[in-house]
Scaffold this active site. Structure first.
Site, PDB file in Angstrom:
ATOM      1  N   LEU A 145      40.961  36.481  23.322  1.00  0.00           N
ATOM      2  CA  LEU A 145      41.261  36.932  24.687  1.00  0.00           C
ATOM      3  C   LEU A 145      40.725  38.338  24.985  1.00  0.00           C
ATOM      4  O   LEU A 145      41.045  39.288  24.269  1.00  0.00           O
ATOM      5  CB  LEU A 145      42.784  36.900  24.900  1.00  0.00           C
ATOM      6  CG  LEU A 145      43.276  37.238  26.299  1.00  0.00           C
ATOM      7  CD1 LEU A 145      42.860  36.181  27.304  1.00  0.00           C
ATOM      8  CD2 LEU A 145      44.794  37.410  26.308  1.00  0.00           C
TER       9      LEU A 145
ATOM     10  N   MET B  91      43.890  33.679  36.422  1.00  0.00           N
ATOM     11  CA  MET B  91      44.992  34.291  35.674  1.00  0.00           C
ATOM     12  C   MET B  91      45.616  33.410  34.604  1.00  0.00           C
ATOM     13  O   MET B  91      46.698  33.733  34.102  1.00  0.00           O
ATOM     14  CB  MET B  91      46.075  34.772  36.651  1.00  0.00           C
ATOM     15  CG  MET B  91      45.619  35.890  37.593  1.00  0.00           C
ATOM     16  SD  MET B  91      44.874  37.325  36.766  1.00  0.00           S
ATOM     17  CE  MET B  91      46.327  37.976  35.936  1.00  0.00           C
ATOM     18  N   ARG B  92      44.993  32.311  34.232  1.00  0.00           N
ATOM     19  CA  ARG B  92      45.544  31.473  33.156  1.00  0.00           C
ATOM     20  C   ARG B  92      44.704  31.619  31.894  1.00  0.00           C
ATOM     21  O   ARG B  92      43.465  31.476  31.945  1.00  0.00           O
ATOM     22  CB  ARG B  92      45.562  29.992  33.556  1.00  0.00           C
ATOM     23  CG  ARG B  92      46.421  29.659  34.757  1.00  0.00           C
ATOM     24  CD  ARG B  92      47.863  30.024  34.606  1.00  0.00           C
ATOM     25  NE  ARG B  92      48.547  29.337  33.510  1.00  0.00           N
ATOM     26  CZ  ARG B  92      49.800  29.591  33.150  1.00  0.00           C
ATOM     27  NH1 ARG B  92      50.501  30.527  33.777  1.00  0.00           N
ATOM     28  NH2 ARG B  92      50.351  28.924  32.169  1.00  0.00           N
TER      29      ARG B  92
ATOM     30  N   ASN C 277      33.786  36.342  32.660  1.00  0.00           N
ATOM     31  CA  ASN C 277      35.001  36.891  33.269  1.00  0.00           C
ATOM     32  C   ASN C 277      34.764  38.346  33.644  1.00  0.00           C
ATOM     33  O   ASN C 277      33.975  39.041  33.006  1.00  0.00           O
ATOM     34  CB  ASN C 277      36.159  36.821  32.256  1.00  0.00           C
ATOM     35  CG  ASN C 277      37.448  37.436  32.795  1.00  0.00           C
ATOM     36  OD1 ASN C 277      37.853  37.126  33.919  1.00  0.00           O
ATOM     37  ND2 ASN C 277      38.094  38.289  32.011  1.00  0.00           N
TER      38      ASN C 277
ATOM     39  N   ASN D 299      36.513  39.329  44.469  1.00  0.00           N
ATOM     40  CA  ASN D 299      35.313  39.231  43.632  1.00  0.00           C
ATOM     41  C   ASN D 299      34.510  37.984  43.969  1.00  0.00           C
ATOM     42  O   ASN D 299      33.277  38.032  44.058  1.00  0.00           O
ATOM     43  CB  ASN D 299      35.696  39.242  42.147  1.00  0.00           C
ATOM     44  CG  ASN D 299      35.835  40.650  41.608  1.00  0.00           C
ATOM     45  OD1 ASN D 299      34.854  41.390  41.535  1.00  0.00           O
ATOM     46  ND2 ASN D 299      37.053  41.044  41.267  1.00  0.00           N
TER      47      ASN D 299
ATOM     48  N   HIS E 105      36.992  41.827  34.000  1.00  0.00           N
ATOM     49  CA  HIS E 105      38.295  42.357  33.592  1.00  0.00           C
ATOM     50  C   HIS E 105      38.414  43.813  34.055  1.00  0.00           C
ATOM     51  O   HIS E 105      37.472  44.594  33.882  1.00  0.00           O
ATOM     52  CB  HIS E 105      38.442  42.268  32.073  1.00  0.00           C
ATOM     53  CG  HIS E 105      39.759  42.777  31.601  1.00  0.00           C
ATOM     54  ND1 HIS E 105      40.910  42.021  31.658  1.00  0.00           N
ATOM     55  CD2 HIS E 105      40.126  43.983  31.114  1.00  0.00           C
ATOM     56  CE1 HIS E 105      41.918  42.735  31.209  1.00  0.00           C
ATOM     57  NE2 HIS E 105      41.471  43.932  30.869  1.00  0.00           N
TER      58      HIS E 105
ATOM     59  N   LEU F 219      42.917  30.428  28.734  1.00  0.00           N
ATOM     60  CA  LEU F 219      42.282  29.127  28.486  1.00  0.00           C
ATOM     61  C   LEU F 219      42.325  28.783  26.999  1.00  0.00           C
ATOM     62  O   LEU F 219      42.188  29.668  26.147  1.00  0.00           O
ATOM     63  CB  LEU F 219      40.836  29.172  28.992  1.00  0.00           C
ATOM     64  CG  LEU F 219      40.736  29.426  30.502  1.00  0.00           C
ATOM     65  CD1 LEU F 219      39.361  29.939  30.890  1.00  0.00           C
ATOM     66  CD2 LEU F 219      41.098  28.170  31.293  1.00  0.00           C
TER      67      LEU F 219
HETATM   68  N1  NHR Z   1      40.899  32.687  28.242  1.00  0.00           N
HETATM   69  C1  NHR Z   1      40.356  32.937  27.049  1.00  0.00           C
HETATM   70  N2  NHR Z   1      40.478  32.001  26.118  1.00  0.00           N
HETATM   71  N3  NHR Z   1      39.716  34.086  26.759  1.00  0.00           N
HETATM   72  C2  NHR Z   1      39.606  35.043  27.694  1.00  0.00           C
HETATM   73  O1  NHR Z   1      38.956  36.161  27.384  1.00  0.00           O
HETATM   74  C3  NHR Z   1      40.177  34.847  28.973  1.00  0.00           C
HETATM   75  C4  NHR Z   1      40.820  33.621  29.213  1.00  0.00           C
HETATM   76  C5  NHR Z   1      41.430  33.383  30.452  1.00  0.00           C
HETATM   77  C6  NHR Z   1      41.422  34.341  31.418  1.00  0.00           C
HETATM   78  C7  NHR Z   1      40.949  36.653  32.190  1.00  0.00           C
HETATM   79  C8  NHR Z   1      41.890  37.710  31.596  1.00  0.00           C
HETATM   80  C9  NHR Z   1      41.703  39.047  32.269  1.00  0.00           C
HETATM   81  O2  NHR Z   1      40.567  39.386  32.665  1.00  0.00           O
HETATM   82  C10 NHR Z   1      40.806  35.575  31.174  1.00  0.00           C
HETATM   83  C11 NHR Z   1      40.155  35.825  29.974  1.00  0.00           C
HETATM   84  C12 NHR Z   1      45.235  36.085  32.284  1.00  0.00           C
HETATM   85  C13 NHR Z   1      46.016  36.564  31.229  1.00  0.00           C
HETATM   86  C14 NHR Z   1      47.452  36.133  31.074  1.00  0.00           C
HETATM   87  O3  NHR Z   1      48.191  36.712  30.288  1.00  0.00           O
HETATM   88  C15 NHR Z   1      45.421  37.419  30.313  1.00  0.00           C
HETATM   89  C16 NHR Z   1      44.095  37.782  30.445  1.00  0.00           C
HETATM   90  C17 NHR Z   1      43.318  37.283  31.502  1.00  0.00           C
HETATM   91  C18 NHR Z   1      43.908  36.451  32.417  1.00  0.00           C
HETATM   92  N4  NHR Z   1      47.906  35.068  31.794  1.00  0.00           N
HETATM   93  C19 NHR Z   1      49.254  34.492  31.739  1.00  0.00           C
HETATM   94  C20 NHR Z   1      49.238  33.167  30.956  1.00  0.00           C
HETATM   95  O4  NHR Z   1      50.292  32.843  30.403  1.00  0.00           O
HETATM   96  C21 NHR Z   1      49.776  34.182  33.115  1.00  0.00           C
HETATM   97  C22 NHR Z   1      49.855  35.372  34.017  1.00  0.00           C
HETATM   98  C23 NHR Z   1      50.034  35.028  35.484  1.00  0.00           C
HETATM   99  O5  NHR Z   1      50.019  33.820  35.851  1.00  0.00           O
HETATM  100  O6  NHR Z   1      50.162  35.956  36.288  1.00  0.00           O
HETATM  101  O7  NHR Z   1      48.233  32.446  30.971  1.00  0.00           O
HETATM  102  O8  NHR Z   1      42.660  39.856  32.348  1.00  0.00           O
HETATM  103  C1  GAR Z   2      40.376  41.945  39.860  1.00  0.00           C
HETATM  104  O1  GAR Z   2      40.627  43.328  39.710  1.00  0.00           O
HETATM  105  C2  GAR Z   2      40.027  41.328  38.531  1.00  0.00           C
HETATM  106  O2  GAR Z   2      39.256  42.159  37.702  1.00  0.00           O
HETATM  107  C3  GAR Z   2      41.390  41.142  37.938  1.00  0.00           C
HETATM  108  O3  GAR Z   2      42.247  40.790  39.000  1.00  0.00           O
HETATM  109  C4  GAR Z   2      41.679  41.221  40.225  1.00  0.00           C
HETATM  110  C5  GAR Z   2      41.396  40.006  41.064  1.00  0.00           C
HETATM  111  O4  GAR Z   2      41.037  40.362  42.357  1.00  0.00           O
HETATM  112  N1  GAR Z   2      41.353  40.107  36.980  1.00  0.00           N
HETATM  113  C6  GAR Z   2      42.256  39.988  36.057  1.00  0.00           C
HETATM  114  O5  GAR Z   2      43.159  40.784  35.894  1.00  0.00           O
HETATM  115  C7  GAR Z   2      42.092  38.734  35.237  1.00  0.00           C
HETATM  116  N2  GAR Z   2      43.259  38.570  34.469  1.00  0.00           N
HETATM  117  P1  GAR Z   2      40.274  39.350  43.303  1.00  0.00           P
HETATM  118  O6  GAR Z   2      41.080  38.054  43.305  1.00  0.00           O
HETATM  119  O7  GAR Z   2      40.328  40.013  44.638  1.00  0.00           O
HETATM  120  O8  GAR Z   2      38.909  39.175  42.774  1.00  0.00           O
END
Ligand code: NHR
Ligand code: GAR
Length: 224
Positions: free
Chosen positions: A152, A98-99, A115, A25, A117, A101
């Site tokens: 989230l 992937m963290r 973001n 992306n 998703h 926030l």
């Molecule tokens: N933070 C907030 N406060 N609100 C949102 O809407 C967020 C965010 C941070 C990231 C992306 C989100 C997605 O699009 C995103 C949206 C990671 C996790 C997760 O569970 C969940 C949703 C998203 C990104 N992360 C784990 C954690 O403990 C770690 C997972 C890993 O490292 O593989 O942070 O999906």
């Molecule tokens: C994408 O599909 C994105 O939407 C998703 O992970 C992939 C990242 O691909 N994001 C999440 O799941 C956020 N938690 P990329 O690194 O090639 O953009």
């Protein structure tokens, strides 16, 4: 690198991209025609994110802020915010970041943190969206760009793309079909933002003064 011919009629906006992995992306954004965007930096929470190499190839400054170097989410987010704020960006783009926030971090960037998703939110927030979608047998899936709030995956929605789920899909084939659309709607979103057409108002409502209503219907599986 591809020549970017178009020119910006407004004041350019500065963009910081956050990644954790592959960075496709991010690559779609770097390679789109976005003359009103200036990419200040790409920051990863993982040192081995393949996306960092792609960013370097595009001549963008990269930095790693490794979450493992910090004892808790607050201190990681503080270090991440410090790294971001050095660039004084107008917008921060999560691209496979992937963290989760902290509320304090999200509040600091209210209205300038977006973001993408891989689901049609509010369905399938969180992780493993394609696998869960297939298990449920839904017939239409997709992706969503939204402003990030501390709720989230429930921030105000900017744009979505829908794709059909096919009977023989695996999580991988479905992810690939969704990803193609991610690479279309994320550059469009950032173009809107950098040209000044997109913002978040004080009530948390998305303001977009430039859009097309396409009026297309997706029926899946199709009618015969
Ligand atoms: N933070 C907030 N406060 N609100 C949102 O809407 C967020 C965010 C941070 C990231 C992306 C989100 C997605 O699009 C995103 C949206 C990671 C996790 C997760 O569970 C969940 C949703 C998203 C990104 N992360 C784990 C954690 O403990 C770690 C997972 C890993 O490292 O593989 O942070 O999906
Ligand atoms: C994408 O599909 C994105 O939407 C998703 O992970 C992939 C990242 O691909 N994001 C999440 O799941 C956020 N938690 P990329 O690194 O090639 O953009």
């Amino acid at each position: 690198m591809r020549h970017k011919p178009k020119f910006c009629n407004a004041t350019k906006k500065s963009v910081v991209i956050l990644i954790s992995g592959r960075g496709s992306n991010m690559q779609a954004l770097l390679e789109a025609d976005l003359p009103c965007c200036r990419f200040a930096a790409v920051i990863s929470n993982k040192a081995d994110a393949p996306g960092l190499v792609i960013a370097e190839r595009h001549g963008i400054a990269t930095q790693v802020v490794a979450h493992r170097d910090y004892p808790d989410r607050e201190s990681f987010d503080a270090a991440l915010a410090a790294a971001i704020d050095r660039h004084q960006p107008d917008i921060i783009v999560l691209a496979g970041f992937m963290r989760i926030l902290t509320p304090g971090f999200v509040a600091h960037y209210q209205g300038r943190l977006i973001n993408i998703h891989p689901s049609l939110l509010p369905a399938y927030g969180g992780l493993d969206t394609h696998e869960r979608a297939l298990k449920d047998g839904i017939k239409i899936h997709g992706c969503t760009v939204h402003f990030v709030t501390s709720d989230l995956d429930h921030g105000p929605i900017i744009i979505q793309a829908a794709v059909p789920v096919r009977a023989d899909d695996t999580p991988e084939t479905l992810a690939a079909r969704v990803l193609r659309e991610e690479h279309r709607i994320y550059p469009q979103t950032l173009r809107w933002f950098c040209e000044g057409h997109l913002s978040l108002d004080a009530d948390g409502k998305v303001l977009l003064n430039r859009y097309k209503q396409t009026g297309h219907t997706l029926i899946s599986p199709g009618l015969e």
